[in-house]
Motif scaffolding. Structure first.
Motif, PDB file in Angstrom:
ATOM      1  N   ILE A 205       0.832  -1.200   0.000  1.00  0.00           N
ATOM      2  CA  ILE A 205       0.000   0.000   0.000  1.00  0.00           C
ATOM      3  C   ILE A 205       0.870   1.254   0.000  1.00  0.00           C
ATOM      4  CG2 ILE A 205      -1.718   1.304   1.314  1.00  0.00           C
ATOM      5  CD1 ILE A 205      -2.764  -1.384   2.363  1.00  0.00           C
ATOM      6  N   ALA A 206       1.944   1.238   0.791  1.00  0.00           N
ATOM      7  CA  ALA A 206       2.859   2.385   0.834  1.00  0.00           C
ATOM      8  C   ALA A 206       3.467   2.640  -0.541  1.00  0.00           C
ATOM      9  CB  ALA A 206       3.963   2.149   1.863  1.00  0.00           C
ATOM     10  N   CYS A 207       3.833   1.573  -1.237  1.00  0.00           N
ATOM     11  CA  CYS A 207       4.419   1.710  -2.568  1.00  0.00           C
ATOM     12  C   CYS A 207       3.424   2.305  -3.549  1.00  0.00           C
ATOM     13  CB  CYS A 207       4.909   0.352  -3.063  1.00  0.00           C
ATOM     14  SG  CYS A 207       5.708   0.407  -4.684  1.00  0.00           S
ATOM     15  N   SER A 208       2.179   1.847  -3.506  1.00  0.00           N
ATOM     16  CA  SER A 208       1.169   2.362  -4.444  1.00  0.00           C
ATOM     17  C   SER A 208       0.928   3.856  -4.215  1.00  0.00           C
ATOM     18  CB  SER A 208      -0.147   1.581  -4.292  1.00  0.00           C
ATOM     19  OG  SER A 208      -0.738   1.796  -3.023  1.00  0.00           O
ATOM     20  N   VAL A 209       0.968   4.285  -2.958  1.00  0.00           N
ATOM     21  CA  VAL A 209       0.781   5.700  -2.641  1.00  0.00           C
ATOM     22  C   VAL A 209       1.967   6.529  -3.141  1.00  0.00           C
ATOM     23  CG1 VAL A 209       0.594   7.375  -0.753  1.00  0.00           C
ATOM     24  CG2 VAL A 209      -0.708   5.242  -0.658  1.00  0.00           C
ATOM     25  N   CYS A 210       3.179   6.014  -2.905  1.00  0.00           N
ATOM     26  CA  CYS A 210       4.388   6.739  -3.320  1.00  0.00           C
ATOM     27  C   CYS A 210       4.497   6.821  -4.841  1.00  0.00           C
ATOM     28  CB  CYS A 210       5.635   6.063  -2.741  1.00  0.00           C
ATOM     29  SG  CYS A 210       5.806   6.222  -0.952  1.00  0.00           S
ATOM     30  N   VAL A 211       4.250   5.710  -5.530  1.00  0.00           N
ATOM     31  CA  VAL A 211       4.343   5.696  -6.990  1.00  0.00           C
ATOM     32  C   VAL A 211       3.302   6.627  -7.600  1.00  0.00           C
ATOM     33  CG1 VAL A 211       4.073   4.264  -9.062  1.00  0.00           C
ATOM     34  CG2 VAL A 211       5.359   3.388  -7.113  1.00  0.00           C
ATOM     35  N   THR A 212       2.101   6.659  -7.013  1.00  0.00           N
ATOM     36  CA  THR A 212       1.069   7.579  -7.487  1.00  0.00           C
ATOM     37  C   THR A 212       1.557   9.024  -7.411  1.00  0.00           C
ATOM     38  OG1 THR A 212      -0.782   6.131  -6.882  1.00  0.00           O
ATOM     39  CG2 THR A 212      -1.238   8.489  -7.036  1.00  0.00           C
ATOM     40  N   LYS A 213       2.176   9.380  -6.294  1.00  0.00           N
ATOM     41  CA  LYS A 213       2.699  10.745  -6.131  1.00  0.00           C
ATOM     42  C   LYS A 213       3.804  11.027  -7.140  1.00  0.00           C
ATOM     43  CE  LYS A 213       3.009  14.678  -3.836  1.00  0.00           C
ATOM     44  NZ  LYS A 213       4.135  15.328  -4.509  1.00  0.00           N
ATOM     45  N   TRP A 214       4.699  10.068  -7.354  1.00  0.00           N
ATOM     46  CA  TRP A 214       5.786  10.248  -8.329  1.00  0.00           C
ATOM     47  C   TRP A 214       5.237  10.436  -9.735  1.00  0.00           C
ATOM     48  CZ3 TRP A 214       8.632   5.515  -5.884  1.00  0.00           C
ATOM     49  CH2 TRP A 214       9.307   5.939  -4.735  1.00  0.00           C
ATOM     50  N   GLU A 215       4.245   9.641 -10.103  1.00  0.00           N
ATOM     51  CA  GLU A 215       3.667   9.740 -11.442  1.00  0.00           C
ATOM     52  C   GLU A 215       2.906  11.056 -11.629  1.00  0.00           C
ATOM     53  OE1 GLU A 215       3.864   7.606 -14.250  1.00  0.00           O
ATOM     54  OE2 GLU A 215       5.576   7.024 -13.015  1.00  0.00           O
ATOM     55  N   ARG A 216       2.236  11.517 -10.582  1.00  0.00           N
ATOM     56  CA  ARG A 216       1.531  12.796 -10.676  1.00  0.00           C
ATOM     57  C   ARG A 216       2.523  13.944 -10.825  1.00  0.00           C
ATOM     58  NH1 ARG A 216      -2.953  11.924  -5.830  1.00  0.00           N
ATOM     59  NH2 ARG A 216      -4.307  10.470  -6.977  1.00  0.00           N
ATOM     60  N   ASP A 217       3.616  13.894 -10.077  1.00  0.00           N
ATOM     61  CA  ASP A 217       4.650  14.932 -10.190  1.00  0.00           C
ATOM     62  C   ASP A 217       5.264  14.937 -11.584  1.00  0.00           C
ATOM     63  OD1 ASP A 217       4.216  15.621  -7.587  1.00  0.00           O
ATOM     64  OD2 ASP A 217       5.957  14.551  -6.783  1.00  0.00           O
ATOM     65  N   LYS A 218       5.466  13.731 -12.126  1.00  0.00           N
ATOM     66  CA  LYS A 218       6.026  13.606 -13.471  1.00  0.00           C
ATOM     67  C   LYS A 218       5.073  14.197 -14.510  1.00  0.00           C
ATOM     68  CE  LYS A 218       7.561  10.104 -16.804  1.00  0.00           C
ATOM     69  NZ  LYS A 218       7.721   8.626 -17.056  1.00  0.00           N
ATOM     70  N   ALA A 219       3.783  13.903 -14.332  1.00  0.00           N
ATOM     71  CA  ALA A 219       2.776  14.422 -15.269  1.00  0.00           C
ATOM     72  C   ALA A 219       2.695  15.951 -15.203  1.00  0.00           C
ATOM     73  CB  ALA A 219       1.412  13.801 -14.969  1.00  0.00           C
ATOM     74  N   GLU A 220       2.798  16.500 -13.985  1.00  0.00           N
ATOM     75  CA  GLU A 220       2.751  17.962 -13.831  1.00  0.00           C
ATOM     76  C   GLU A 220       3.958  18.630 -14.478  1.00  0.00           C
ATOM     77  OE1 GLU A 220       2.415  18.738  -9.686  1.00  0.00           O
ATOM     78  OE2 GLU A 220       0.354  17.961  -9.524  1.00  0.00           O
ATOM     79  N   LYS A 221       5.137  17.999 -14.325  1.00  0.00           N
ATOM     80  CA  LYS A 221       6.336  18.555 -14.947  1.00  0.00           C
ATOM     81  C   LYS A 221       6.222  18.516 -16.466  1.00  0.00           C
ATOM     82  CE  LYS A 221       9.566  17.479 -11.199  1.00  0.00           C
ATOM     83  NZ  LYS A 221      10.754  16.701 -10.806  1.00  0.00           N
ATOM     84  N   SER A 222       5.682  17.397 -16.987  1.00  0.00           N
ATOM     85  CA  SER A 222       5.516  17.279 -18.434  1.00  0.00           C
ATOM     86  C   SER A 222       4.539  18.317 -18.964  1.00  0.00           C
ATOM     87  CB  SER A 222       5.030  15.863 -18.797  1.00  0.00           C
ATOM     88  OG  SER A 222       5.971  14.892 -18.393  1.00  0.00           O
ATOM     89  N   ALA A 223       3.451  18.535 -18.195  1.00  0.00           N
ATOM     90  CA  ALA A 223       2.450  19.518 -18.595  1.00  0.00           C
ATOM     91  C   ALA A 223       3.037  20.926 -18.549  1.00  0.00           C
ATOM     92  CB  ALA A 223       1.232  19.422 -17.689  1.00  0.00           C
ATOM     93  N   GLY A 224       3.862  21.198 -17.524  1.00  0.00           N
ATOM     94  CA  GLY A 224       4.488  22.497 -17.407  1.00  0.00           C
ATOM     95  C   GLY A 224       5.494  22.760 -18.514  1.00  0.00           C
ATOM     96  N   ALA A 225       6.223  21.722 -18.901  1.00  0.00           N
ATOM     97  CA  ALA A 225       7.196  21.855 -19.974  1.00  0.00           C
ATOM     98  C   ALA A 225       6.539  22.059 -21.332  1.00  0.00           C
ATOM     99  CB  ALA A 225       8.117  20.616 -20.014  1.00  0.00           C
ATOM    100  N   ALA A 226       5.329  21.515 -21.468  1.00  0.00           N
ATOM    101  CA  ALA A 226       4.616  21.602 -22.752  1.00  0.00           C
ATOM    102  C   ALA A 226       4.020  22.986 -22.984  1.00  0.00           C
ATOM    103  CB  ALA A 226       3.510  20.545 -22.822  1.00  0.00           C
ATOM    104  N   LYS A 227       3.862  23.780 -21.897  1.00  0.00           N
ATOM    105  CA  LYS A 227       3.267  25.112 -22.033  1.00  0.00           C
ATOM    106  C   LYS A 227       4.262  26.106 -22.649  1.00  0.00           C
ATOM    107  CE  LYS A 227      -0.073  24.639 -18.305  1.00  0.00           C
ATOM    108  NZ  LYS A 227      -0.506  25.166 -16.980  1.00  0.00           N
TER     109      LYS A 227
END
Length: 414
Positions: A392-414
């Motif tokens: 469960i801890a891993c699923s929570v951490c990976v979710t946060k990492w993937e969301r941060d990655k998606a936000e960075k990608s979205a920010g770079a695309a602007k």
């Protein structure tokens, strides 16, 4: 009037306490045979149902998790992060287990026990890493299902899930079939889980009645050593990772994961706890597609509790045999126990098989495993609880990492 229904975790806890009470009564009144003849069969039926459902749950939930991501790059990204998390935490678990085992051993707290006369344990045929690696890849899909070889089942799920994604539009029918079948299996799993209080009561009553206070007395210190390792690992590693990587309050994390922890503690099966783990992960904010991928994978390859148990048990059994382990041998235990834990199936009692593999690698008589075999379930309850908490801890951490990655990608695309 609507009757207030007792929650499943409370039912399981009540069944656990009642089972211990009945077991003690039967033990002290000489009625252990009654539990063996009339209670244990119902527990065996429940365990058989768990074994029956394990393969389809892991196979379908993993494939469904992969195809729901709709992106092979995301599958690879999540997979790398998940495996890195599992490997690091398992290695740390081994170190924690060895530290506590050596503290207890140096203090002379490990009793010297003798092997029960006539006890025999079937030794594993090999502990060779390359043979283990080859064995991960199936030559016959149906044979892997029949033998419930969970590593092979995971490989099959990864290949099939990736193939469905690669097929694109033409793979939509398979995707719909997998999604539908996964939903059916989840409903079946819920029914089997609803029977868990019966299984917990009957199995606990039998264990306590047949093993009694004598075995618990002999092995109390070894159990204490293992459970201290479990507690320290959960409080330090999981709470710190939840705080550092997911920005989550540790108290909030353990509250959200408590239902799965209780169920894992009583059922001693990571795979059987999957539906409860998914609900807990969702409550803690994990994305459904990531949880559907991480949790089944973790049920097979994330075995931090098993790693701690293997290290404690190896040091204890070596002491019983009069073997002094050097620092080099301790390091070997860390490596071997980490690899062995990754290969442990997420079903009750599987840790004993992996312990035999570690003992063989260390050159310690595998027959000594019978010393702790009688109370393995008591070890298994704690280590399974820890394993599920890590998933469960891993699923929570990976979710946060993937969301941060998606936000960075979205920010770079602007």
């Amino acid at each position: 009037m609507n009757k207030r229904r007792i929650s499943l975790p409370v039912q399981i806890l009540m069944a656990l306490i009642l089972g211990i009470a009945v077991g003690l009564v039967c033990f002290f009144t000489g009625m252990a045979d009654f539990t063996t003849s009339y209670l244990k069969p119902f527990g065996t039926i429940f365990v058989n149902l768990l074994k029956f459902i394990v393969v389809p749950v892991v196979l379908l939930s993993m494939i469904d998790g992969i195809v729901s991501m709709d992106d092979m790059k995301k599958v690879g990204s999540v997979g790398v992060k998940t495996m890195a998390y599992f490997l690091v935490t398992t290695a740390v678990a081994c170190v924690i287990g060895l530290i506590f085992a050596n503290i207890f051993n140096s203090a002379g707290l490990f009793p010297t026990l003798s092997l029960e006369e006539g006890a025999v344990w079937d030794k594993p045929t090999t502990a060779n890493f390359m043979d283990t690696l080859i064995g991960i890849f199936p030559s016959n899909m149906w044979d892997a299902f029949v033998r419930a070889d969970m590593l092979q089942v995971i490989v099959i799920a990864l290949f099939l899930g990736g193939a469905i994604l690669a097929a694109g539009e033409k793979g939509h029918l398979c995707r719909d079939m997998v999604s539908s079948a996964n939903e059916v299996i989840n409903r079946l799993m819920e029914f089997i889980i609803s029977l868990s209080p019966i299984g917990v009561f009957t199995m606990m009553a039998w264990v306590v009645a047949t093993q009694g206070a004598e075995i618990l007395g002999h092995l109390a210190l070894v159990l204490l050593c293992a459970y201290l390792g479990y507690a320290v690992h959960a409080l330090l590693v999981y709470s710190l990772s939840a705080r550092a990587f997911a920005g989550m309050n540790p108290i909030r994390f353990f509250q959200g994961a408590s239902a799965a922890m209780i169920f894992a503690f009583t059922s001693t099966s990571s795979a059987a706890t999957l539906p409860v783990s998914k609900e807990c992960a969702a409550e803690l904010g994990a994305d459904d597609d990531i949880a559907s991928f991480v949790l089944p994978l973790g049920a097979t390859v994330n075995m931090d509790g098993t790693a701690i148990y293997q290290c404690v048990a190896t040091v204890f059994l070596a002491t019983c045999a009069g073997v002094h382990l050097s620092m080099g041998q301790m390091a070997t235990i860390v490596v071997t126990a980490t690899l062995a834990s990754i290969g442990t199936a997420g079903v009750s009692g599987a840790g004993m098989i992996m312990l035999a593999m570690v003992l063989t690698a260390m050159g310690i008589d595998v027959n000594l495993i019978m010393i702790i075999y009688g109370v393995d379930r008591l070890f298994d309850m704690g280590r399974t609880c820890l394993n599920v908490t890590g998933d469960i801890a891993c699923s929570v951490c990976v979710t946060k990492w993937e969301r941060d990655k998606a936000e960075k990608s979205a920010g770079a695309a602007k």
